[in-house]
Design a protein around this motif. Structure first.
Motif, mmCIF file in Angstrom:
data_model
loop_
_atom_site.group_PDB
_atom_site.id
_atom_site.type_symbol
_atom_site.label_atom_id
_atom_site.label_comp_id
_atom_site.label_asym_id
_atom_site.label_seq_id
_atom_site.Cartn_x
_atom_site.Cartn_y
_atom_site.Cartn_z
ATOM 1 N N UNK A 83 0.828 -1.212 0.000
ATOM 2 C CA UNK A 83 0.000 0.000 0.000
ATOM 3 C C UNK A 83 0.860 1.258 0.000
ATOM 4 N N UNK A 84 1.898 1.281 0.836
ATOM 5 C CA UNK A 84 2.778 2.450 0.882
ATOM 6 C C UNK A 84 3.482 2.687 -0.436
ATOM 7 N N UNK A 85 3.935 1.621 -1.086
ATOM 8 C CA UNK A 85 4.586 1.747 -2.392
ATOM 9 C C UNK A 85 3.599 2.252 -3.439
ATOM 10 N N UNK A 86 2.371 1.739 -3.385
ATOM 11 C CA UNK A 86 1.353 2.175 -4.353
ATOM 12 C C UNK A 86 1.066 3.660 -4.202
ATOM 13 N N UNK A 87 0.950 4.134 -2.966
ATOM 14 C CA UNK A 87 0.698 5.556 -2.749
ATOM 15 C C UNK A 87 1.840 6.413 -3.282
ATOM 16 N N UNK A 88 3.073 5.988 -3.060
ATOM 17 C CA UNK A 88 4.227 6.753 -3.525
ATOM 18 C C UNK A 88 4.254 6.859 -5.042
ATOM 19 N N UNK A 89 4.025 5.747 -5.722
ATOM 20 C CA UNK A 89 4.086 5.760 -7.187
ATOM 21 C C UNK A 89 2.879 6.495 -7.773
ATOM 22 N N UNK A 90 1.710 6.347 -7.168
ATOM 23 C CA UNK A 90 0.542 7.069 -7.664
ATOM 24 C C UNK A 90 0.737 8.574 -7.545
ATOM 25 N N UNK A 91 1.394 9.032 -6.476
ATOM 26 C CA UNK A 91 1.697 10.461 -6.346
ATOM 27 C C UNK A 91 2.620 10.917 -7.471
ATOM 28 N N UNK A 92 3.632 10.126 -7.766
ATOM 29 C CA UNK A 92 4.576 10.489 -8.830
ATOM 30 C C UNK A 92 3.880 10.508 -10.180
ATOM 31 N N UNK A 93 3.054 9.488 -10.413
ATOM 32 C CA UNK A 93 2.326 9.421 -11.684
ATOM 33 C C UNK A 93 1.315 10.549 -11.807
ATOM 34 N N UNK A 94 0.719 10.955 -10.671
ATOM 35 C CA UNK A 94 -0.263 12.043 -10.703
ATOM 36 C C UNK A 94 0.371 13.336 -11.192
ATOM 37 N N UNK A 95 1.610 13.583 -10.797
ATOM 38 C CA UNK A 95 2.309 14.795 -11.241
ATOM 39 C C UNK A 95 2.585 14.733 -12.736
ATOM 40 N N UNK A 96 3.063 13.605 -13.210
ATOM 41 C CA UNK A 96 3.351 13.458 -14.635
ATOM 42 C C UNK A 96 2.072 13.560 -15.461
ATOM 43 N N UNK A 97 1.001 12.932 -14.973
ATOM 44 C CA UNK A 97 -0.264 13.018 -15.696
ATOM 45 C C UNK A 97 -0.833 14.432 -15.652
ATOM 46 N N UNK A 98 -0.589 15.153 -14.553
ATOM 47 C CA UNK A 98 -1.048 16.541 -14.468
ATOM 48 C C UNK A 98 -0.398 17.390 -15.559
ATOM 49 N N UNK A 99 0.861 17.103 -15.873
ATOM 50 C CA UNK A 99 1.511 17.824 -16.965
ATOM 51 C C UNK A 99 0.848 17.492 -18.296
ATOM 52 N N UNK A 100 0.437 16.241 -18.494
ATOM 53 C CA UNK A 100 -0.312 15.896 -19.701
ATOM 54 C C UNK A 100 -1.608 16.706 -19.762
ATOM 55 N N UNK A 101 -2.289 16.811 -18.624
ATOM 56 C CA UNK A 101 -3.550 17.551 -18.583
ATOM 57 C C UNK A 101 -3.339 19.035 -18.855
ATOM 58 N N UNK A 102 -2.262 19.601 -18.336
ATOM 59 C CA UNK A 102 -1.961 21.008 -18.602
ATOM 60 C C UNK A 102 -1.673 21.216 -20.089
#
Length: 373
Positions: A218-237
């Motif tokens: 669970x902790x690893x999933x949260x860490x990677x999802x946070x990182x992916x959220x930032x990268x995907x946010x750049x796609x959205x921008x």
């Protein structure tokens, strides 16, 4: 303080933009939307040769060895053109899991293939509607076998390898499974945006390897999802900016009652609101990119902030782009609907907007409580 990207990074971004302008025009996106192929394989291979896929993967594992800041800028360009390729699932998610928790053997087996585009990876975590929580995980990993089903797995219909969040006797566990192996069944899932495919994955005693320690899933999933959220946010921008440009250009070209429609107050206000939301999202994304590149303590809060603001901005700009185009904006002939589809698709990727809003509130409350203690 210099809050901008370096000249070298801007040139790298410009190079990726030129490549995508040539190899990913709207006609290519429409070909995937209307055709049988799940993604543009030629474009994906070209991005691998350009170094986009391996940007943040170390050279020792077949990557280019750049930074996550560089990958953020590349993600923005992919979002601008709605690139119909599995970069987010393969690179933002699967590759990050391997880099963070994989054994040396797992990294050597899969990272070079992901960087070269010879393999596609994904992350399977959702099992039903609503927010994913540890107690709601139903897929089981025990004795080196996976049992259960995951829904709405991004690129699950074409992926070669998947990181699966499962429960185990020792607690939440990540498992690495070869999707070409036995005990794996796939079922394509229809979404609003056929240029980004999804599938249901069913595991019936599928052989798998543990990724990371038992109980750390669970902790690893949260860490990677946070990182992916930032990268995907750049796609959205990137998508929001392009939708704004499309609306602006149409408002300057379209004439009504002998005037450009962009001279009408209602259109001016609409474009101004789009600009404000896109600019606010970009500001939050830049802060999150800094946190990602420095592994700052602010990363969880900044990731949720970027995710929320970028999701809102892309949906807002994509919707208003259609409004500015008027009756023509709703037709199949115009490209507005392509951005509207992608905006709503990405709004659900990695968890819904309401999930990330709740995460942001929880993380800010936790931070405030620590300061008060």
């Amino acid at each position: 303080m210099n809050l901008d990207f370096s000249d070298e990074q801007k040139e790298l971004q410009a190079q990726v933009r030129r490549f995508l302008a040539e190899h990913c025009p709207p006609a290519k996106v429409r070909a995937i939307l209307e055709g049988p192929e799940p993604y543009d394989r030629a474009l994906y291979k070209g991005l691998a040769e350009l170094g986009v896929l391996g940007a943040a993967i170390p050279e020792a594992y077949g990557g280019v060895g750049l930074t996550h800041l560089d990958l953020c800028l590349m993600a923005e360009e992919l979002g601008r053109v709605l690139a119909p390729v599995p970069v987010s699932s393969s690179i933002y998610l699967c590759a990050e899991f391997l880099l963070l928790a994989g054994t040396e053997a797992q990294k050597k087996a899969w990272l070079p293939k992901l960087a070269s585009g010879d393999a596609v990876g994904t992350f399977a975590f959702a099992e039903g509607a609503g927010r994913v929580k540890p107690e709601k995980i139903g897929v089981r990993f025990d004795g080196g076998r996976l049992t259960g089903a995951k829904i709405a797995v991004p690129d699950g219909d074409v992926a070669d390898v998947a990181v699966v969040l499962a429960k185990s006797p020792g607690g939440p566990q990540l498992a690495l499974v070869d999707l070409a192996g036995p005990g794996v069944a796939r079922q394509s899932v229809e979404t609003i945006d056929p240029t980004r495919s999804y599938a249901k994955l069913t595991f019936d005693g599928a052989p798998a390897e543990p990724l990371g320690a038992a109980g750390d899933g669970w902790g690893l999933a949260e860490r990677v999802l946070d990182r992916a959220a930032i990268l995907m946010a750049f796609e959205q921008v990137g998508g929001a900016d392009r939708a704004l440009e499309m609306a602006r250009d149409y408002a300057l070209d379209r004439m009504a009652f002998g005037r450009q429609i962009g001279s009408f107050q209602a259109i001016k206000h609409m474009l101004a609101d789009m600009y404000v939301s896109a600019t606010l999202a970009r500001s939050n994304c830049y802060y999150a990119a800094w946190a990602l590149s420095t592994e700052a303590a602010e990363l969880p809060v900044s990731a949720a902030t970027a995710r929320v603001s970028a999701t809102q901005a892309f949906q807002h700009c994509a919707k208003n782009n259609i409004q500015v185009h008027g009756g023509m904006g709703f037709t199949w002939a115009f490209d507005c609907h392509l951005y509207y589809r992608r905006a709503n698709n990405l709004a659900l990727a990695l968890g819904s907007l309401s999930t990330w809003e709740s995460l942001l509130i929880e993380r800010m409350r936790s931070g405030n409580a620590e300061l008060a203690a």
